[in-house]
Design an enzyme around this catalytic site. Structure first.
Site, PDB file in Angstrom:
ATOM      1  CE1 TYR A   1      -4.105  -2.317   5.523  1.00  0.00           C
ATOM      2  CE2 TYR A   1      -3.659   0.042   5.406  1.00  0.00           C
ATOM      3  CZ  TYR A   1      -3.876  -1.167   4.780  1.00  0.00           C
ATOM      4  OH  TYR A   1      -3.852  -1.228   3.420  1.00  0.00           O
TER       5      TYR A   1
ATOM      6  CE  LYS B   1      -1.691  -4.179   3.276  1.00  0.00           C
ATOM      7  NZ  LYS B   1      -2.029  -5.475   2.665  1.00  0.00           N
TER       8      LYS B   1
ATOM      9  CB  SER C   1      -0.861  -0.017   1.263  1.00  0.00           C
ATOM     10  OG  SER C   1      -1.487   1.230   1.456  1.00  0.00           O
TER      11      SER C   1
HETATM   12  C1  UD1 Z   1      -7.287   5.087   3.249  1.00  0.00           C
HETATM   13  C2  UD1 Z   1      -6.386   4.623   4.352  1.00  0.00           C
HETATM   14  C3  UD1 Z   1      -5.199   3.908   3.745  1.00  0.00           C
HETATM   15  C4  UD1 Z   1      -5.675   2.766   2.866  1.00  0.00           C
HETATM   16  C5  UD1 Z   1      -6.617   3.297   1.799  1.00  0.00           C
HETATM   17  C6  UD1 Z   1      -7.241   2.176   0.997  1.00  0.00           C
HETATM   18  C7  UD1 Z   1      -6.761   6.198   6.195  1.00  0.00           C
HETATM   19  C8  UD1 Z   1      -6.177   7.313   7.008  1.00  0.00           C
HETATM   20  N1  UD1 Z   1      -5.982   5.751   5.188  1.00  0.00           N
HETATM   21  O1  UD1 Z   1      -6.561   6.020   2.441  1.00  0.00           O
HETATM   22  O2  UD1 Z   1      -4.356   3.416   4.769  1.00  0.00           O
HETATM   23  O3  UD1 Z   1      -4.577   2.123   2.261  1.00  0.00           O
HETATM   24  O4  UD1 Z   1      -7.685   4.011   2.426  1.00  0.00           O
HETATM   25  O5  UD1 Z   1      -7.936   2.705  -0.097  1.00  0.00           O
HETATM   26  O6  UD1 Z   1      -7.866   5.735   6.442  1.00  0.00           O
HETATM   27  N2  UD1 Z   1     -12.631  11.701   2.666  1.00  0.00           N
HETATM   28  C9  UD1 Z   1     -13.685  12.572   2.857  1.00  0.00           C
HETATM   29  N3  UD1 Z   1     -14.874  12.062   3.310  1.00  0.00           N
HETATM   30  C10 UD1 Z   1     -15.067  10.727   3.560  1.00  0.00           C
HETATM   31  C11 UD1 Z   1     -13.973   9.848   3.358  1.00  0.00           C
HETATM   32  C12 UD1 Z   1     -12.767  10.362   2.920  1.00  0.00           C
HETATM   33  O7  UD1 Z   1     -13.567  13.785   2.639  1.00  0.00           O
HETATM   34  O8  UD1 Z   1     -16.167  10.319   3.965  1.00  0.00           O
HETATM   35  C13 UD1 Z   1     -11.358  12.230   2.117  1.00  0.00           C
HETATM   36  C14 UD1 Z   1     -10.120  11.936   2.944  1.00  0.00           C
HETATM   37  O9  UD1 Z   1      -9.883  12.959   3.857  1.00  0.00           O
HETATM   38  C15 UD1 Z   1      -9.047  11.855   1.839  1.00  0.00           C
HETATM   39  C16 UD1 Z   1      -9.807  11.294   0.626  1.00  0.00           C
HETATM   40  O10 UD1 Z   1     -11.173  11.577   0.867  1.00  0.00           O
HETATM   41  O11 UD1 Z   1      -8.591  13.148   1.504  1.00  0.00           O
HETATM   42  C17 UD1 Z   1      -9.638   9.803   0.423  1.00  0.00           C
HETATM   43  O12 UD1 Z   1      -9.960   9.122   1.634  1.00  0.00           O
HETATM   44  P1  UD1 Z   1     -10.062   7.513   1.678  1.00  0.00           P
HETATM   45  O13 UD1 Z   1     -10.894   7.025   0.548  1.00  0.00           O
HETATM   46  O14 UD1 Z   1     -10.470   7.132   3.064  1.00  0.00           O
HETATM   47  O15 UD1 Z   1      -8.569   7.030   1.359  1.00  0.00           O
HETATM   48  P2  UD1 Z   1      -7.175   7.424   2.091  1.00  0.00           P
HETATM   49  O16 UD1 Z   1      -7.389   8.188   3.328  1.00  0.00           O
HETATM   50  O17 UD1 Z   1      -6.281   7.995   1.042  1.00  0.00           O
END
Ligand code: UD1
Length: 336
Positions: A148, A152, A124
């Site tokens: 988590y 990895k 990841s």
């Molecule tokens: C997350 C995990 C990462 C994992 C990956 C798998 C965390 C901190 N990191 O990454 O370890 O490998 O998923 O795909 O959880 N966001 C919103 N609203 C939401 C959800 C997310 O605004 O309801 C934003 C987040 O702040 C971020 C982006 O969307 O900027 C992507 O978030 P997400 O899909 O959860 O992925 P990651 O945080 O990049």
């Protein structure tokens, strides 16, 4: 090749199974169904036009695992299985370390006993330390901020140590950025338990009317529109990356590759693309930043292009359209 896929009925495993069978390989899917369903194998079979072998096996069950290697002439393994919820890993670290690390060691020991030494591992982008500049390159230092992520990092190290001790192993460490989308048929896709943690599955459920509004976690980051930027990659492009890595396991040693597009998209850009896919405005609200989130994460994809011949082709609109088609079918609706 005959390829064993651990976590084979999961999101990335199932799409990779389709890619492998359609390229002429045979697959054996194993899964404990803790975060997937046995009927996913039937759906994969439906897409490829013939049944695929699928077994309920927990990697913590050594005897069950050894029986799989005894019954099938496995040439290589893609190891997807693992617990992957960041927040849960903080609350239950021992469960994460026990499950993810013990499962991997059991798998490596069973492979050794069966003389199988070709492995692709699901790593990841979370292994890159937060102080690295973007775009992330494979030679950057690694570290983690939650259990988590540490599993990895640790599994990557276990594999490097194994290859150092036994140089006839061939191992590919694939560092995924943000896999989204679904097979274009809408027959398989991501099916998270409970309320999704990740952005696109959450947006999909808002679009389906199952959740009231999208929460934008922070709009004051130092990014073009203030919202978090990530490198979203279509799961079918990711599946292709696995096939290309698998087919290059004829060279011994360990190689590490980013699987991303190299392009970042903001939360607002993702919501806009999803609105185009589902054809309506989605309610959004700005919420506080989520602890541990970084402003901007995207890949330097050039090493995978040079070493694997891999390039992600599908853009954000196609990712959202395929996600939406899957969401509609999962809810029993028709689309198109
Ligand atoms: C997350 C995990 C990462 C994992 C990956 C798998 C965390 C901190 N990191 O990454 O370890 O490998 O998923 O795909 O959880 N966001 C919103 N609203 C939401 C959800 C997310 O605004 O309801 C934003 C987040 O702040 C971020 C982006 O969307 O900027 C992507 O978030 P997400 O899909 O959860 O992925 P990651 O945080 O990049």
């Amino acid at each position: 090749m005959v390829v064993l896929l651990t976590g084979g009925t999961g999101f990335i495993g199932s799409h990779t199974a389709v890619e492998l069978v359609q390229a002429g390989h045979e697959v054996v899917l194993i899964d404990n169904y803790v975060n997937s369903h046995p009927d996913v194998a039937d759906r994969v079979g439906h897409i490829v036009g013939r049944p695929v072998t699928s077994l309920q096996i927990d990697l913590l069950d050594r005897a069950g695992l050894e029986a799989v290697f005894a019954q099938h002439r496995i040439d290589g393994v893609i190891h997807f299985a693992g617990l992957k919820a960041v927040g849960e890993s903080v609350a239950r670290p021992l469960a994460y370390y026990h499950n993810n690390l013990t499962a991997t060691i059991n798998l490596l020991e069973a492979m050794t006993a069966a003389g199988v030494k070709k492995l692709v591992f699901s790593s990841s982008a979370t292994v890159y330390r937060a102080d690295n500049p973007v775009p992330y390159r494979e030679d950057y230092p690694v570290g983690a901020t939650n259990p988590y992520g540490w599993t990895k990092v640790m599994i990557e190290q276990i594999l490097r140590d194994l290859v150092a001790a036994e140089p006839d192993w061939s191992v590919m460490l694939l560092r995924y950025f943000n896999p989204i989308g679904a097979h274009p048929s809408g027959v398989i896709g991501e099916d998270p338990n409970g309320i999704p943690n990740n952005l696109v599955p959450f947006v999909a459920q808002v679009a389906a009317g199952r959740l009231p509004r999208v929460r934008v976690f922070g709009d004051d980051y130092d990014t073009p529109d203030g919202t978090g930027v990530r490198d979203y990659i279509h799961v079918m492009d990711l599946a292709l990356g696995h096939r290309l890595a698998l087919e290059r396991l004829d060279r011994p040693g360990v190689e590490t590759y980013n699987l991303g597009t190299g392009a970042g998209s903001s939360v607002r850009q993702v919501v806009a693309a999803y609105q185009r896919a589902c054809g309506r405005e989605l309610p959004t609200v700005v919420a506080p930043r989520r602890a541990g989130d970084l402003p901007s994460v995207y890949a330097d994809p050039s090493k995978a292009a040079a070493g694997l011949g891999f390039r992600a082709r599908r853009g954000l609109d196609e990712m959202c359209a395929d996600s939406w088609r899957w969401q509609c079918r999962a809810d029993g609706w028709t689309v198109d």
